[in-house]
Each structure stands twice: as C-alpha cells, then as structure tokens.
Scaffold this motif. Structure first.
Motif, PDB file in Angstrom:
ATOM      1  N   PHE A   1       0.817  -1.210   0.000  1.00  0.00           N
ATOM      2  CA  PHE A   1       0.000   0.000   0.000  1.00  0.00           C
ATOM      3  C   PHE A   1       0.847   1.254   0.000  1.00  0.00           C
ATOM      4  CE2 PHE A   1      -2.483  -3.302   2.002  1.00  0.00           C
ATOM      5  CZ  PHE A   1      -3.719  -3.166   1.403  1.00  0.00           C
ATOM      6  N   TRP A   2       0.291   2.295  -0.607  1.00  0.00           N
ATOM      7  CA  TRP A   2       0.806   3.649  -0.467  1.00  0.00           C
ATOM      8  C   TRP A   2       0.108   4.237   0.751  1.00  0.00           C
ATOM      9  CZ3 TRP A   2       4.813   4.426  -3.371  1.00  0.00           C
ATOM     10  CH2 TRP A   2       4.893   3.867  -4.647  1.00  0.00           C
ATOM     11  N   PRO A   3       0.673   5.251   1.396  1.00  0.00           N
ATOM     12  CA  PRO A   3      -0.045   5.923   2.479  1.00  0.00           C
ATOM     13  C   PRO A   3      -1.403   6.437   1.984  1.00  0.00           C
ATOM     14  CG  PRO A   3       2.241   6.583   2.486  1.00  0.00           C
ATOM     15  CD  PRO A   3       2.025   5.784   1.214  1.00  0.00           C
ATOM     16  N   GLY A   4      -2.377   6.431   2.877  1.00  0.00           N
ATOM     17  CA  GLY A   4      -3.698   6.952   2.527  1.00  0.00           C
ATOM     18  C   GLY A   4      -4.631   5.923   1.939  1.00  0.00           C
ATOM     19  N   ASN A   5      -4.425   4.637   2.250  1.00  0.00           N
ATOM     20  CA  ASN A   5      -5.365   3.606   1.838  1.00  0.00           C
ATOM     21  C   ASN A   5      -5.364   3.335   0.340  1.00  0.00           C
ATOM     22  OD1 ASN A   5      -7.385   1.691   2.214  1.00  0.00           O
ATOM     23  ND2 ASN A   5      -9.025   3.193   2.065  1.00  0.00           N
ATOM     24  N   VAL A   6      -4.238   3.452  -0.300  1.00  0.00           N
ATOM     25  CA  VAL A   6      -4.166   3.232  -1.735  1.00  0.00           C
ATOM     26  C   VAL A   6      -3.367   1.960  -2.008  1.00  0.00           C
ATOM     27  CG1 VAL A   6      -3.404   4.177  -3.945  1.00  0.00           C
ATOM     28  CG2 VAL A   6      -4.298   5.705  -2.171  1.00  0.00           C
ATOM     29  N   ARG A   7      -4.006   0.991  -2.620  1.00  0.00           N
ATOM     30  CA  ARG A   7      -3.351  -0.275  -2.959  1.00  0.00           C
ATOM     31  C   ARG A   7      -2.266  -0.004  -4.001  1.00  0.00           C
ATOM     32  NH1 ARG A   7      -4.507  -6.012  -3.279  1.00  0.00           N
ATOM     33  NH2 ARG A   7      -2.501  -6.822  -3.968  1.00  0.00           N
ATOM     34  N   ALA A   8      -1.078  -0.535  -3.757  1.00  0.00           N
ATOM     35  CA  ALA A   8       0.048  -0.324  -4.674  1.00  0.00           C
ATOM     36  C   ALA A   8       0.290  -1.545  -5.553  1.00  0.00           C
ATOM     37  CB  ALA A   8       1.312   0.011  -3.881  1.00  0.00           C
ATOM     38  N   GLY A   9       0.516  -2.699  -4.934  1.00  0.00           N
ATOM     39  CA  GLY A   9       0.835  -3.889  -5.706  1.00  0.00           C
ATOM     40  C   GLY A   9       0.891  -5.109  -4.813  1.00  0.00           C
ATOM     41  N   THR A  10       1.896  -5.969  -5.080  1.00  0.00           N
ATOM     42  CA  THR A  10       2.002  -7.248  -4.392  1.00  0.00           C
ATOM     43  C   THR A  10       3.445  -7.517  -4.010  1.00  0.00           C
ATOM     44  OG1 THR A  10       0.158  -8.097  -5.698  1.00  0.00           O
ATOM     45  CG2 THR A  10       1.566  -9.726  -4.657  1.00  0.00           C
ATOM     46  N   LEU A  11       3.633  -8.117  -2.840  1.00  0.00           N
ATOM     47  CA  LEU A  11       4.935  -8.596  -2.404  1.00  0.00           C
ATOM     48  C   LEU A  11       4.814 -10.107  -2.283  1.00  0.00           C
ATOM     49  CD1 LEU A  11       7.799  -7.838  -1.448  1.00  0.00           C
ATOM     50  CD2 LEU A  11       6.898  -7.875   0.887  1.00  0.00           C
ATOM     51  N   ASN A  12       5.638 -10.831  -3.029  1.00  0.00           N
ATOM     52  CA  ASN A  12       5.576 -12.289  -3.035  1.00  0.00           C
ATOM     53  C   ASN A  12       6.072 -12.880  -1.721  1.00  0.00           C
ATOM     54  OD1 ASN A  12       4.586 -12.351  -5.676  1.00  0.00           O
ATOM     55  ND2 ASN A  12       6.638 -12.338  -6.536  1.00  0.00           N
ATOM     56  N   ALA A  13       5.553 -14.045  -1.396  1.00  0.00           N
ATOM     57  CA  ALA A  13       5.984 -14.777  -0.211  1.00  0.00           C
ATOM     58  C   ALA A  13       7.456 -15.168  -0.351  1.00  0.00           C
ATOM     59  CB  ALA A  13       5.134 -16.028  -0.030  1.00  0.00           C
ATOM     60  N   GLY A  14       8.131 -15.313   0.796  1.00  0.00           N
ATOM     61  CA  GLY A  14       9.538 -15.711   0.832  1.00  0.00           C
ATOM     62  C   GLY A  14      10.373 -14.671   1.540  1.00  0.00           C
ATOM     63  N   GLU A  15      11.682 -14.743   1.348  1.00  0.00           N
ATOM     64  CA  GLU A  15      12.592 -13.775   1.959  1.00  0.00           C
ATOM     65  C   GLU A  15      12.516 -12.473   1.172  1.00  0.00           C
ATOM     66  OE1 GLU A  15      14.308 -14.441   4.883  1.00  0.00           O
ATOM     67  OE2 GLU A  15      13.007 -16.193   4.734  1.00  0.00           O
ATOM     68  N   ASN A  16      12.274 -11.376   1.861  1.00  0.00           N
ATOM     69  CA  ASN A  16      12.166 -10.055   1.242  1.00  0.00           C
ATOM     70  C   ASN A  16      12.895  -9.048   2.115  1.00  0.00           C
ATOM     71  OD1 ASN A  16      10.081 -10.160  -1.107  1.00  0.00           O
ATOM     72  ND2 ASN A  16       9.174 -11.396   0.507  1.00  0.00           N
ATOM     73  N   TYR A  17      13.420  -8.003   1.479  1.00  0.00           N
ATOM     74  CA  TYR A  17      14.083  -6.967   2.269  1.00  0.00           C
ATOM     75  C   TYR A  17      13.101  -5.864   2.620  1.00  0.00           C
ATOM     76  CZ  TYR A  17      14.506  -4.272  -2.082  1.00  0.00           C
ATOM     77  OH  TYR A  17      14.244  -3.595  -3.251  1.00  0.00           O
TER      78      TYR A  17
END
Length: 123
Positions: A53-69
């Motif tokens: 999400f972006w601030p303010g309740n705006v959907r941005a995209g997707t982060l896949n499962a697994g190790e992420n930074y």
C-alpha cells in the motif's frame, strides 16, 4: 506469543497514518524476526503473498511470499485476519515494481499481535 501472523486481503480498507500461499521453510533468524543484510536493508520472511500500500489507503501492488528486504517499520491502521492483527507496517519495494510501499507486519514472520517486527528498525 511470537509466531506467524496472518491477514486476509480484506480490501484496501486501511489508511496508513505514517508520519515520517502456504508457509515455507524459514531460517532461525527469519523465524524470530528480521536481520540486517547491509545497505540499510533487513531480510524478513513474508509467509504469504501480501498486498502493498501507499499511504492513505491506496493499494500499490504485491509482495511475493519468501525472503524479502525491508527498510524500517511504522504504525498505521490495524489490519486483521482471524485471531491475528497488527498496526505495524514494513517499508519495502514490492514485486510489482513499486518503491517505498508498505506491507502490514501480520504477513511477516516473528512478532506478536500489535507488536513491531523484531529486528526491523523504526522509520
């Protein structure tokens, strides 16, 4: 109290008030929170593909499962799934190409309900 936290993609019904499928094997470090990997980044285990999400309740995209930074974490609006809930969000770059977006900590292994993710600094 510490364990895997979950959240359904209950719409984009959040408003980040930020001022400034399936589980996979997890290293001991990631299971207990995040750990530094250098360059201001911290590796965290995301147990399930998560919305960003972006601030303010705006959907941005997707982060896949697994190790992420992730870079840091800050408080926002509480999100729920079943018995799990959290007000903390980790700042990251998602797999949709969006930079500096937020993922609810309920998707990140380690920590407890409404608790910050261990090992991830505050923004």
């Amino acid at each position: 109290m510490f364990g895997v936290r979950r959240l359904a993609m209950a719409g984009a019904a959040i408003a980040l008030g930020i001022a400034s499928l399936g589980a996979t094997a997890v290293s001991a470090d990631a299971a207990s929170g995040c750990y530094g990997i250098g360059g201001g980044k911290y590796n965290c285990h995301v147990w399930k593909t998560a919305p960003s999400f972006w601030p303010g309740n705006v959907r941005a995209g997707t982060l896949n499962a697994g190790e992420n930074y992730f870079y840091c974490q800050a408080k926002g609006t509480r999100m729920y799934e079943g018995d799990y809930y959290n007000v903390w969000y980790g700042k990251t770059d998602d797999d949709s190409g969006n930079k500096g977006v937020w993922v609810n900590a309920v998707y990140i292994s380690g920590g407890g309900n409404d608790q910050p993710v261990p090992g991830l600094p505050y923004c």
